[in-house]
Design a protein around this motif. Structure first.
Motif, PDB file in Angstrom:
ATOM      1  N   ALA A   1      16.214  16.821  65.180  1.00 22.18           N
ATOM      2  CA  ALA A   1      16.685  15.704  66.001  1.00 22.18           C
ATOM      3  C   ALA A   1      16.957  14.458  65.152  1.00 22.18           C
ATOM      4  CB  ALA A   1      15.670  15.397  67.095  1.00 22.18           C
TER       5      ALA A   1
ATOM      6  N   TYR B   1      18.633  14.253  62.594  1.00 25.02           N
ATOM      7  CA  TYR B   1      20.017  14.249  62.111  1.00 25.02           C
ATOM      8  C   TYR B   1      20.950  13.507  63.068  1.00 25.02           C
ATOM      9  CZ  TYR B   1      19.265  17.288  58.150  1.00 25.02           C
ATOM     10  OH  TYR B   1      18.859  17.776  56.938  1.00 25.02           O
ATOM     11  N   VAL B   2      20.601  13.480  64.356  1.00 25.25           N
ATOM     12  CA  VAL B   2      21.475  12.838  65.339  1.00 25.25           C
ATOM     13  C   VAL B   2      21.323  11.322  65.174  1.00 25.25           C
ATOM     14  CG1 VAL B   2      22.023  12.580  67.777  1.00 25.25           C
ATOM     15  CG2 VAL B   2      21.215  14.790  66.889  1.00 25.25           C
TER      16      VAL B   2
ATOM     17  N   GLN C   1      25.613  16.454  62.374  1.00 24.11           N
ATOM     18  CA  GLN C   1      24.949  15.927  63.574  1.00 24.11           C
ATOM     19  C   GLN C   1      25.157  16.881  64.750  1.00 24.11           C
ATOM     20  OE1 GLN C   1      24.805  11.749  64.450  1.00 24.11           O
ATOM     21  NE2 GLN C   1      26.092  11.263  62.701  1.00 24.11           N
ATOM     22  N   ARG C   2      26.373  17.431  64.838  1.00 22.71           N
ATOM     23  CA  ARG C   2      26.638  18.361  65.946  1.00 22.71           C
ATOM     24  C   ARG C   2      25.831  19.638  65.787  1.00 22.71           C
ATOM     25  NH1 ARG C   2      31.987  16.302  65.490  1.00 22.71           N
ATOM     26  NH2 ARG C   2      32.227  14.781  67.166  1.00 22.71           N
TER      27      ARG C   2
ATOM     28  N   LEU D   1      22.363  18.903  66.857  1.00 18.72           N
ATOM     29  CA  LEU D   1      22.264  18.751  68.304  1.00 18.72           C
ATOM     30  C   LEU D   1      22.303  20.125  68.983  1.00 18.72           C
ATOM     31  CD1 LEU D   1      22.037  16.583  70.433  1.00 18.72           C
ATOM     32  CD2 LEU D   1      24.530  16.376  70.449  1.00 18.72           C
TER      33      LEU D   1
ATOM     34  N   LEU E   1      16.239  11.231  71.218  1.00 12.97           N
ATOM     35  CA  LEU E   1      17.686  11.279  71.429  1.00 12.97           C
ATOM     36  C   LEU E   1      18.150  10.249  72.457  1.00 12.97           C
ATOM     37  CD1 LEU E   1      18.320  15.133  71.298  1.00 12.97           C
ATOM     38  CD2 LEU E   1      18.607  13.434  69.483  1.00 12.97           C
TER      39      LEU E   1
ATOM     40  N   LEU F   1      24.144   5.146  66.482  1.00 17.26           N
ATOM     41  CA  LEU F   1      25.417   5.835  66.732  1.00 17.26           C
ATOM     42  C   LEU F   1      26.530   4.821  66.985  1.00 17.26           C
ATOM     43  CD1 LEU F   1      24.355   8.919  68.884  1.00 17.26           C
ATOM     44  CD2 LEU F   1      25.352   8.921  66.592  1.00 17.26           C
TER      45      LEU F   1
ATOM     46  N   LEU G   1      30.194  11.481  65.395  1.00 15.81           N
ATOM     47  CA  LEU G   1      29.558  11.841  66.657  1.00 15.81           C
ATOM     48  C   LEU G   1      29.355  10.536  67.419  1.00 15.81           C
ATOM     49  CD1 LEU G   1      27.947  14.319  68.119  1.00 15.81           C
ATOM     50  CD2 LEU G   1      25.953  12.975  67.455  1.00 15.81           C
TER      51      LEU G   1
ATOM     52  N   LEU H   1      26.860  12.449  72.536  1.00 23.19           N
ATOM     53  CA  LEU H   1      25.435  12.784  72.628  1.00 23.19           C
ATOM     54  C   LEU H   1      24.994  12.877  74.089  1.00 23.19           C
ATOM     55  CD1 LEU H   1      22.551  13.152  71.496  1.00 23.19           C
ATOM     56  CD2 LEU H   1      22.351  10.662  71.405  1.00 23.19           C
TER      57      LEU H   1
END
Ligand SMILES: [Zn+2]
Length: 901
Positions: A687, A689-690, A715-716, A719, A774, A783, A797, A802
């Motif tokens: 998580a 990474y997001v 990131q994807r 996720l 998240l 983000l 992203l 998200l």
């Protein structure tokens, strides 16, 4: 949220017991608190100086209550010392019955000395352990009939003799540690005086009353009348005092049955909880005649530093200066390429270390000689064994040591604290303490009863604070061992198990000795080798499994049928050589600055990857997915995926395993739980990474940016790993007949419901931890910000991506046809709670995040309305859908309120 690392010289044990969990705990929920049990609350205690309202003032101040005798009129020196045993030394002591007198010659007044305090007798729980505590630069000042022991404030200074030196002296205060009456007239020849050492040192100088208050909320106070010296000693350069210190309270507070977290608790290890004798060891020692040459610290390399305010020059933008903490190490022969040092760094193995582990401990210490040899020192580090009949305590200031300690917690902790001359950064002493848990852990196979979280210990770059190398290792070792046992690859009584115990212990010792050599953690080091390399036993024997022993390396466990490299770090990594070089290479004064920047500028070499505690952070604040405690291998996202796979393998194997008749079923409980703790670790690594950002400390000239957002593809991927691995029902499949046999040990857990394992609650706990991250403001903000940091108009992203992905995954059942099972309903409810919170909170939620959630909520309400009418829903599911719709509609209509903060 940051510890005030530099401002206070915090009492280490108070830090341990109280401050750090507060500082490092997950940020108070900005999303509503999930229905999982809250993290254990920890008392918020302030860093406490030795004298606070709960600590007795130095009991020797005239007029303070307790047994302060009236200041007697001094008698002749010879009369006072008649019949006393004389301990001759740098400070001469006279001992008679239970009283000790300290002789102070006129030239010993108003001179700086070092006072170091160790606890040598503890409680066996709650961090009241026999650990090194803290140190002071002290001076003795004679004021009338008293001698005061002053803690000199040495951190704020300007060049002697300048007006600014005077200003510094006027601006920053010293402290009083204690005072004692002068009990003799000056010696007729030497003019020395005698002071009452009982009054001076049989006191709560370390502030333990505060520690006890923080740990138990019970009114323990120091009791001087029942405290005494147990041994005093004088040597050529110091005097030592061992004290039996009595702490007590007159009565046990009546039990309170409310849920007040500050309600008193009592130590569980005492025969009578009203009273305890703790042990303390004081060293009063000469400081180095010649202060060590200061080595300027560089933030690109991880050393503990001493911070000093040097006000002399106002050209520098800030008066703060950072000095590397290091031992004084000088070549005997400065011209030789390889020379022994004038004085080696000697570690004494305390006589309390079990005989069978002494060689392993020794090997762990001497490992560092490889790094010193590379910079021209032969045998820089040496090991000595404390003889059984030794006269000295390894707690004293002249014996760096390694010692065992025992406690009742089921984890394993090790600490590597140091004593530093604050004027130069010179390390004067270090006393490493290693919990016996380390030698039990890897052998204990399925681990302990419960994954009780160990209290976190302190990490900071101030001297005097501690390292903890145990918190997660408990789960880690239990997990590894449980898996290897289930695979049939490890028998707990085999020589292989013994070898693993010793390999783990050696790694821990090398790590802790690293701290006592001045090195901080390096939590990025685990990423320097590829998964291919660390699966090769030959490679790992030569290079280890990561870049540094100063990381908390995860156990290197291969997937089933894969090649298996070494399990634990067996040698120094490239980073360790580099950090030792920066601190210890001998460099001529005129070349030092240039040479140090040359060494530090290598920070962008991939093998020297570095990030320390500040970058790791805890919980939502942590933004850099490459910096983790307890991961291993080049790609932490791959690590996360593999850990999820290993957790499932562990669960599957234990489900299929037939326990021998008569074996307790708690082994199933322990393994299911340890699988969950690893699964949770993996999910949290993924998580990160997001909205993740890699942060490095490079200076100008390095090709790397300071901040690099994680690529949208990564990131994807992360996720997807989280939504597939965590939110889908079939991520956690157990056979019902297995679940009904997962039972904890009644001795540890109680019986009935309390000993049972509740799958939905465990799953929800892992899910909500990830949801909290998240759906946090911090991730939303990162983000939103990242659009400015991605070049060339590439699409990253987005926050909309998200939120859409989360909502789509969590509510995917609405588009299906079947029922909505319990675990999905639980997850959906948590999503609704968080969305509602974001919509109705007046402050905090970034405006774009709230707007997106409003939009998405309207869509969700429409979908819920449609689903309510759908056939095939159980009554529970239908009620749940209606309830969720109601709640969300209310939230859309509600005026924004101030809630939650
Ligand atoms: Zn550590």
């Amino acid at each position: 949220m940051k510890l005030q690392r530099h401002r206070f010289q915090i009492l280490p044990a108070v830090v341990l017991a109280a401050c750090v969990p507060v500082a490092f705990a997950q940020k108070p929920a900005q999303t509503p608190p999930p229905q999982t049990p809250p993290a254990p609350t920890t008392p918020q205690s302030q860093p406490a100086p030795a004298t606070t309202s709960t600590v007795q003032l130095p009991t020797t101040l005239p007029g303070t209550p307790q047994s302060t005798p009236p200041v007697p009129s001094p008698r002749a020196f010879a009369t006072v010392t008649k019949d006393a045993e004389e301990h001759n030394g740098f400070f001469t002591l006279f001992e008679k019955d239970d009283r000790v007198l300290l002789e102070l010659k006129p030239e010993q007044l108003n001179k700086p000395y070092y006072l170091s305090i160790n606890r040598t007798g503890g409680l066996g729980e709650n961090f009241i352990y026999p650990f090194m505590m803290r140190g002071y630069i002290v001076e003795f000042r004679k004021v009338g009939g008293l001698v005061q022991m002053i803690a000199k404030n040495t951190r704020y200074r300007a060049q002697e003799g300048t007006p600014l030196a005077l200003a510094a002296q006027q601006s920053f205060a010293d402290s009083l540690l204690g005072s004692a009456p002068v009990v003799s007239e000056p010696h007729p020849e030497t003019k020395a005086i005698l002071v009452d050492a009982n009054a001076l040192l049989i006191a709560d100088i370390a502030g333990t009353a505060t520690e006890l208050e923080a740990a138990y909320h019970a009114p323990y106070a120091f009791d001087q009348r029942n405290s005494s010296f147990t041994k005093v000693r004088a040597t050529a350069d110091m005097a030592t005092f061992a004290v039996s210190a009595h702490f007590a309270m007159p009565k046990i507070p009546a039990p309170s049955n409310n849920n007040n977290p500050n309600a008193p608790t009592l130590p569980g290890t005492l025969e009578d909880a009203r009273s305890m004798f703790l042990g303390y060891h004081y060293s009063l020692a000469k400081l180095p005649d010649q202060p060590m040459r200061v080595r300027k610290a560089d933030a690109r390399v991880g050393h503990f530093v001493s911070r000093q305010y040097e006000f002399t020059s106002d050209i520098a933008p800030f008066p703060r200066q950072y000095m590397v903490n290091r031992w004084r190490l000088e070549k005997k022969d400065p011209t030789a390429a390889l020379s022994e040092p004038k004085e080696p760094i000697v570690f004494w193995l305390d006589r309390n270390i079990p005989v069978e582990y002494r060689d392993t401990v020794k090997a762990g210490v001497l490992e560092w000689n490889k790094a010193f040899e590379k910079i021209g020192f032969k045998d820089a580090v040496r090991v000595e064994m404390q003889p059984n009949d030794a006269d000295f305590d390894t707690a004293d200031l002249r014996h760096a040591s390694i010692k065992w300690y025992l406690d009742t917690s089921d984890g394993a902790l090790a600490i590597g604290p140091r004593r530093v001359d604050p004027r130069t950064g010179e390390i004067l002493d270090a006393d490493i303490a290693i919990s016996q848990g380390w030698t039990r852990l890897p052998r204990r196979l399925a681990g302990e009863q419960f994954p009780k979280p160990m209290p976190r210990a302190a990490h900071s770059n101030d001297e005097g604070t501690l390292c903890e190398y145990g918190a997660e290792s408990f789960n880690e070792a239990a997990f590894a061992a449980g898996l290897l046992e289930a695979r049939g690859e490890l028998d707990p009584s085999s020589p292989e198990a013994e070898a693993i115990v010793k390999a783990t212990l050696k790694d821990v010792v090398t790590h802790e000795v690293g701290h006592t050599l001045g090195l901080r953690h390096n939590f990025r080091a685990s990423t320097i080798y590829t998964e291919e390399q660390i699966s090769d036993p030959e490679f790992t024997r030569k290079h280890g499994i990561g870049g540094s022993v100063m990381d908390y390396n995860a156990w290197n466990i291969a997937l089933d049928k894969e090649r298996q490299g070494e399990y634990v770090m067996s040698t120094l990594g490239p980073y360790d050589y580099w950090a030792i070089e920066y601190a210890y290479r001998e460099i001529p004064a005129d070349k030092e600055s240039q040479e140090l920047s040359r060494i530090a500028s290598r920070s962008n070499e991939p093998q020297l990857a570095f990030a320390t505690d500040e970058e790791t952070g805890i919980g939502i604040e942590a933004a850099d997915p490459e910096v983790n405690q307890r991961d291993i291998g080049h790609d932490p996202l791959v690590f996360a995926q593999r850990r999820m796979t290993l957790s499932r393998e562990l669960w599957d194997r234990w489900q299929d395993r037939k326990l021998p008749d008569g074996e307790g079923r708690d082994v199933l409980y322990r393994n299911v739980v340890s699988g969950f703790s690893q699964y949770s670790l993996a999910a949290q690594v993924a998580a990160k990474y997001v909205g993740g950002v890699v942060y490095v400390r490079d200076h100008a000239g390095s090709p790397r940016a300071s901040f690099t957002p994680i690529s949208p593809e990564r990131q994807r991927q992360a996720l997807k790993l989280v939504t597939d691995g965590l939110f889908q029902v079939d991520s956690f499949k157990f056979k019902p007949e297995f679940l009904t046999r997962v039972a904890a040990d009644p001795f540890e857990a109680g019986v009935g419901e309390r000993a049972s394992f509740t799958l939905p609650a465990r799953v929800l706990a892992v899910q909500t931890q990830v949801l909290d991250r998240l759906m946090s403001d911090a991730v939303a903000q990162r983000l939103l910000d990242s659009s400015f940091k991605i070049e060339g108009g590439k699409k990253g992203l987005t926050l909309a991506d998200l939120y859409d992905t989360l909502q789509g995954s969590i509510w995917s059942d609405l588009k299906g046809t079947g029922d909505i099972p319990l675990m999905r309903r639980n997850l959906q409810r948590e999503h609704v709670r968080r969305v509602t919170f974001m919509l109705t909170r007046a402050n905090g939620t970034p405006a774009d995040a709230r707007a997106l959630q409003r939009e998405n909520t309207k869509t969700l309400v429409t979908q819920l309305r449609a689903a309510e009418k759908r056939p095939g829903l159980s009554k529970e599911a239908r009620a749940h859908v209606a309830d969720a719709r109601d709640t969300l509609e209310e939230a859309l209509k509600a005026p924004m309120q101030r809630v939650g903060i």
